[in-house]
Design a protein around this motif. Structure first.
Motif, PDB file in Angstrom:
ATOM      1  N   MET A   1       0.857  -1.165   0.000  1.00  0.00           N
ATOM      2  CA  MET A   1       0.000   0.000   0.000  1.00  0.00           C
ATOM      3  C   MET A   1       0.909   1.235   0.000  1.00  0.00           C
ATOM      4  N   SER A   2       0.578   2.193  -0.845  1.00  0.00           N
ATOM      5  CA  SER A   2       1.391   3.398  -0.924  1.00  0.00           C
ATOM      6  C   SER A   2       1.084   4.335   0.234  1.00  0.00           C
ATOM      7  N   ILE A   3       1.989   5.260   0.488  1.00  0.00           N
ATOM      8  CA  ILE A   3       1.778   6.269   1.535  1.00  0.00           C
ATOM      9  C   ILE A   3       0.531   7.081   1.229  1.00  0.00           C
ATOM     10  N   GLU A   4       0.337   7.456  -0.034  1.00  0.00           N
ATOM     11  CA  GLU A   4      -0.828   8.255  -0.417  1.00  0.00           C
ATOM     12  C   GLU A   4      -2.131   7.525  -0.092  1.00  0.00           C
ATOM     13  N   THR A   5      -2.181   6.235  -0.393  1.00  0.00           N
ATOM     14  CA  THR A   5      -3.367   5.434  -0.107  1.00  0.00           C
ATOM     15  C   THR A   5      -3.594   5.355   1.399  1.00  0.00           C
ATOM     16  N   HIS A   6      -2.527   5.180   2.151  1.00  0.00           N
ATOM     17  CA  HIS A   6      -2.628   5.115   3.607  1.00  0.00           C
ATOM     18  C   HIS A   6      -3.262   6.391   4.157  1.00  0.00           C
ATOM     19  N   PHE A   7      -2.802   7.563   3.703  1.00  0.00           N
ATOM     20  CA  PHE A   7      -3.365   8.830   4.169  1.00  0.00           C
ATOM     21  C   PHE A   7      -4.817   8.983   3.730  1.00  0.00           C
ATOM     22  N   LEU A   8      -5.152   8.573   2.524  1.00  0.00           N
ATOM     23  CA  LEU A   8      -6.530   8.687   2.057  1.00  0.00           C
ATOM     24  C   LEU A   8      -7.469   7.816   2.878  1.00  0.00           C
ATOM     25  N   LEU A   9      -7.018   6.629   3.253  1.00  0.00           N
ATOM     26  CA  LEU A   9      -7.849   5.727   4.044  1.00  0.00           C
ATOM     27  C   LEU A   9      -8.109   6.293   5.436  1.00  0.00           C
ATOM     28  N   ARG A  10      -7.141   7.024   5.986  1.00  0.00           N
ATOM     29  CA  ARG A  10      -7.281   7.555   7.337  1.00  0.00           C
ATOM     30  C   ARG A  10      -7.835   8.971   7.363  1.00  0.00           C
ATOM     31  N   LYS A  11      -8.020   9.582   6.218  1.00  0.00           N
ATOM     32  CA  LYS A  11      -8.427  10.983   6.122  1.00  0.00           C
ATOM     33  C   LYS A  11      -9.710  11.298   6.888  1.00  0.00           C
ATOM     34  N   ASP A  12     -10.696  10.418   6.832  1.00  0.00           N
ATOM     35  CA  ASP A  12     -11.991  10.691   7.435  1.00  0.00           C
ATOM     36  C   ASP A  12     -12.165  10.084   8.827  1.00  0.00           C
ATOM     37  N   GLN A  13     -11.110   9.502   9.383  1.00  0.00           N
ATOM     38  CA  GLN A  13     -11.218   8.928  10.719  1.00  0.00           C
ATOM     39  C   GLN A  13     -11.247  10.042  11.758  1.00  0.00           C
ATOM     40  N   PRO A  14     -12.031   9.856  12.822  1.00  0.00           N
ATOM     41  CA  PRO A  14     -12.071  10.864  13.885  1.00  0.00           C
ATOM     42  C   PRO A  14     -10.764  10.890  14.663  1.00  0.00           C
ATOM     43  N   GLY A  15     -10.541  11.963  15.379  1.00  0.00           N
ATOM     44  CA  GLY A  15      -9.349  12.082  16.211  1.00  0.00           C
ATOM     45  C   GLY A  15      -8.216  12.773  15.481  1.00  0.00           C
ATOM     46  N   LEU A  16      -7.073  12.767  16.110  1.00  0.00           N
ATOM     47  CA  LEU A  16      -5.891  13.413  15.536  1.00  0.00           C
ATOM     48  C   LEU A  16      -5.348  12.590  14.385  1.00  0.00           C
ATOM     49  N   ARG A  17      -4.680  13.282  13.463  1.00  0.00           N
ATOM     50  CA  ARG A  17      -4.098  12.609  12.294  1.00  0.00           C
ATOM     51  C   ARG A  17      -2.631  12.988  12.178  1.00  0.00           C
ATOM     52  N   ASP A  18      -1.920  12.230  11.352  1.00  0.00           N
ATOM     53  CA  ASP A  18      -0.528  12.552  11.057  1.00  0.00           C
ATOM     54  C   ASP A  18      -0.415  13.997  10.607  1.00  0.00           C
ATOM     55  N   LEU A  19       0.610  14.676  11.089  1.00  0.00           N
ATOM     56  CA  LEU A  19       0.967  16.056  10.745  1.00  0.00           C
ATOM     57  C   LEU A  19       0.069  17.113  11.372  1.00  0.00           C
ATOM     58  N   ASP A  20      -0.890  16.714  12.234  1.00  0.00           N
ATOM     59  CA  ASP A  20      -1.636  17.701  13.010  1.00  0.00           C
ATOM     60  C   ASP A  20      -0.692  18.306  14.046  1.00  0.00           C
ATOM     61  N   ASP A  21      -0.838  19.611  14.300  1.00  0.00           N
ATOM     62  CA  ASP A  21      -0.100  20.255  15.381  1.00  0.00           C
ATOM     63  C   ASP A  21      -0.927  20.119  16.648  1.00  0.00           C
ATOM     64  N   VAL A  22      -0.283  19.720  17.728  1.00  0.00           N
ATOM     65  CA  VAL A  22      -0.979  19.459  18.981  1.00  0.00           C
ATOM     66  C   VAL A  22      -0.326  20.215  20.136  1.00  0.00           C
ATOM     67  N   LEU A  23      -1.094  20.376  21.207  1.00  0.00           N
ATOM     68  CA  LEU A  23      -0.635  21.019  22.430  1.00  0.00           C
ATOM     69  C   LEU A  23      -0.613  19.955  23.524  1.00  0.00           C
ATOM     70  N   LEU A  24       0.502  19.862  24.219  1.00  0.00           N
ATOM     71  CA  LEU A  24       0.657  18.892  25.297  1.00  0.00           C
ATOM     72  C   LEU A  24      -0.022  19.428  26.557  1.00  0.00           C
ATOM     73  N   LEU A  25      -0.987  18.691  27.100  1.00  0.00           N
ATOM     74  CA  LEU A  25      -1.785  19.157  28.233  1.00  0.00           C
ATOM     75  C   LEU A  25      -1.126  18.909  29.591  1.00  0.00           C
ATOM     76  N   GLY A  26      -0.162  18.037  29.628  1.00  0.00           N
ATOM     77  CA  GLY A  26       0.572  17.735  30.860  1.00  0.00           C
ATOM     78  C   GLY A  26       2.001  17.394  30.504  1.00  0.00           C
ATOM     79  N   PRO A  27       2.865  17.259  31.474  1.00  0.00           N
ATOM     80  CA  PRO A  27       4.262  16.939  31.165  1.00  0.00           C
ATOM     81  C   PRO A  27       4.400  15.543  30.561  1.00  0.00           C
TER      82      PRO A  27
END
Length: 81
Positions: A1-27
């Motif tokens: 499976m190609s990287i592009e296909t992997h990202f397309l399959l996960r595109k509509d999943q709920p929650g955080l995704r690869d390359l999202d910027d996040v804030l750490l809530l605790g240490p």
């Protein structure tokens, strides 16, 4: 499976995704043992166990990587994907 296909399959999943910027809530602890303070922003580079945890890269300490559970992260900016 190609990287592009992997990202397309996960595109509509709920929650955080690869390359999202996040804030750490605790240490967290980097894989090298260095402390990462609450409030530090990072980038999701891996989704683990269907979104129960994430591999996050932080700029400080330089290039620090940490496995962080979903409840310890908040979305700062969604990726453009």
């Amino acid at each position: 499976m190609s990287i592009e296909t992997h990202f397309l399959l996960r595109k509509d999943q709920p929650g955080l995704r690869d390359l999202d910027d996040v804030l750490l809530l605790g240490p967290a602890v980097a894989m090298t043992g260095e402390a990462i303070a609450a409030g530090t922003e990072g980038t999701v580079v891996g989704v683990l166990s269907g979104g129960l945890a994430y591999l996050v890269e932080f700029p400080q300490p330089m290039g620090a990587m940490a496995m962080v559970t979903a409840d310890m992260l908040s979305l700062a900016r969604a990726s453009a994907r």
